[in-house]
Design a protein around this motif. Sequence first.
Motif, mmCIF file in Angstrom:
data_model
loop_
_atom_site.group_PDB
_atom_site.id
_atom_site.type_symbol
_atom_site.label_atom_id
_atom_site.label_comp_id
_atom_site.label_asym_id
_atom_site.label_seq_id
_atom_site.Cartn_x
_atom_site.Cartn_y
_atom_site.Cartn_z
ATOM 1 N N UNK A 125 -6.928 2.632 -0.277
ATOM 2 C CA UNK A 125 -8.040 1.694 -0.428
ATOM 3 C C UNK A 125 -7.785 0.675 -1.534
ATOM 4 N N UNK A 126 -7.176 1.120 -2.618
ATOM 5 C CA UNK A 126 -6.838 0.168 -3.696
ATOM 6 C C UNK A 126 -5.843 -0.867 -3.177
ATOM 7 N N UNK A 127 -4.860 -0.426 -2.403
ATOM 8 C CA UNK A 127 -3.888 -1.383 -1.852
ATOM 9 C C UNK A 127 -4.588 -2.363 -0.907
ATOM 10 N N UNK A 128 -5.587 -1.893 -0.178
ATOM 11 C CA UNK A 128 -6.314 -2.777 0.731
ATOM 12 C C UNK A 128 -7.247 -3.719 -0.018
ATOM 13 N N UNK A 129 -7.779 -3.276 -1.131
ATOM 14 C CA UNK A 129 -8.591 -4.164 -1.974
ATOM 15 C C UNK A 129 -7.716 -5.318 -2.459
ATOM 16 N N UNK A 130 -6.517 -4.999 -2.903
ATOM 17 C CA UNK A 130 -5.594 -6.041 -3.382
ATOM 18 C C UNK A 130 -5.179 -6.978 -2.246
ATOM 19 N N UNK A 131 -4.786 -6.421 -1.117
ATOM 20 C CA UNK A 131 -4.311 -7.235 0.005
ATOM 21 C C UNK A 131 -5.425 -8.113 0.575
ATOM 22 N N UNK A 132 -6.600 -7.544 0.734
ATOM 23 C CA UNK A 132 -7.702 -8.324 1.312
ATOM 24 C C UNK A 132 -8.181 -9.408 0.348
ATOM 25 N N UNK A 133 -8.148 -9.128 -0.935
ATOM 26 C CA UNK A 133 -8.506 -10.153 -1.919
ATOM 27 C C UNK A 133 -7.514 -11.312 -1.850
ATOM 28 N N UNK A 134 -6.243 -10.993 -1.732
ATOM 29 C CA UNK A 134 -5.208 -12.020 -1.610
ATOM 30 C C UNK A 134 -5.408 -12.828 -0.322
ATOM 31 N N UNK A 135 -5.637 -12.140 0.796
ATOM 32 C CA UNK A 135 -5.848 -12.832 2.065
ATOM 33 C C UNK A 135 -7.068 -13.732 2.035
#
Length: 177
Positions: A125-135
Motif C-alpha cells: 500500500x505504501x508503494x501504491x501511495x507513492x506510485x499513485x501520487x506520482x501518476x
Amino acid sequence: MIILLGCISASFTVARGDDKAARQEKLNGGYYLLRHLCDDEAQLPLLLDVKHAPDTIASFAIRVSMTAKESNSLLEQMQDSDPLLKFDQNPLPSIERDVRESIQDEKQHQLLFGTSDDAFVRALLVSQIEASNYGHNLAKVLSEQESDPKRVKGLAKISAKWLAIHTEAFRLLSTVR
C-alpha cells in the motif's frame, strides 16, 4: 531597413520553432514517464500470484491495474491523433534512471522476499501511495502544460483516476494492523 526587418523576422521565426520543439520534447518526456508508470502499475496483480493478500487488497490491485490500462489507452488515443506525440524517449539523465532502477529493485525485493502478511500489505500500500501520487501529479502537470484541449481533458481524467487510487490506498492502509 527592409533587409534588417526580414532578418529579425526570420530569426524570431526560428527561435519560435526552437521553442515549440523544446516544448514538445518536454511534453513527450512527461508522456513517456506517465506511460512507463502505467506499464509498471498494470502488472500489480501479478505480484499477488506469488504473495498472499486479503481479498480487499487483491481487489484494490485489480483496480490499480485497470486504472493503469485505462490511462494507457487514453495516452494511446492521444498519440494516435498527433504524430508529434512520442512516448519512446526517456527524458531523465542516466544517474536518475540508475537511482530509480535501484529504488525499484529494493522495493521489489522487499515486497517479494522481505515481508509477509500484514507487513507485506503495508509495504504494498505504501508503494501504491507513492506510485499513485506520482501518476496523479504527473498527469496534472502535463495537463497544465498541454495546449490541446482534448489532451488537457484526457490528462485531467487520468489525474483524477490516480488521485482516487491514492485516496483508496490511504484508506486501506488505515485498516491494516
